[in-house]
Design an enzyme around this catalytic site. Sequence first.
Site, PDB file in Angstrom:
ATOM      1  N   SER A  66      42.602  38.246  32.180  1.00 25.53           N
ATOM      2  CA  SER A  66      43.056  39.689  31.993  1.00 25.53           C
ATOM      3  C   SER A  66      44.455  40.085  32.347  1.00 25.53           C
ATOM      4  CB  SER A  66      42.239  40.494  33.330  1.00 25.53           C
ATOM      5  OG  SER A  66      42.780  41.856  33.485  1.00 25.53           O
ATOM      6  N   TYR A 119      40.795  40.622  42.701  1.00 22.67           N
ATOM      7  CA  TYR A 119      40.442  40.448  41.039  1.00 22.67           C
ATOM      8  C   TYR A 119      41.700  39.844  40.356  1.00 22.67           C
ATOM      9  CZ  TYR A 119      39.203  41.772  36.357  1.00 22.67           C
ATOM     10  OH  TYR A 119      39.010  41.811  35.009  1.00 22.67           O
TER      11      TYR A 119
END
Length: 205
Positions: free
Chosen positions: A47, A72
């Site tokens: 990501s 994350y």
Amino acid sequence: MRCPYEKTEDGFERQFGVNHLGHFLLTNLLLDKLKNSQPSRIITVSSIAHERGEIEFDDLNCEKNYDKSFAYSDSKLANVLFTHELNKRLKDTGVTANCLHPGIVKTFIGRHTGLHNSYFSMSILGPIFWMFVKTPKQGAQTSIECAINKDFEHVSGKYFKDCKIITCDPKGCDDEVAEKLWKVSEQMVGLTTTDINENIKQETS
């Protein structure tokens, strides 16, 4: 994604365990088959959030401090570092390794984010936000391109976005951190038996 603090059944912080260690272990278990059936491609979904990540070797399970957003990002940086080190280890094997940012995709993965948990955000900002995100089909395109595009058959160690190679954050290309993360990950998933804490102490002393 950005979930409350939890641990997996194996005792790992959930985001790091699911997003990195699971990928790491599965890939290693399949490596011999991938080499024997080359040309093969390994594609890891990371990501753009990796740009905010840091690998804190003294607190990989976030037991000292937990921020769901940074946890994350840390796991997504681990994906990029994993690909960087894997690419080096697969040299001349006929197996390639790449990672990618799929884009912001309209799925249930964001159920723990502020947007999903705020009535105001969902009702007022949500309709505007969803206009600029990808559908699941659109979000899958970069993964598909990396998997089947003949032009990428010999491309390895790269970071993709919107079906194109781009430059990842410099932290994702740190040779020393990538190698250390690989060794620590091996120990965490049981591929080696060296004591993790002792190894980290030796490398940081």
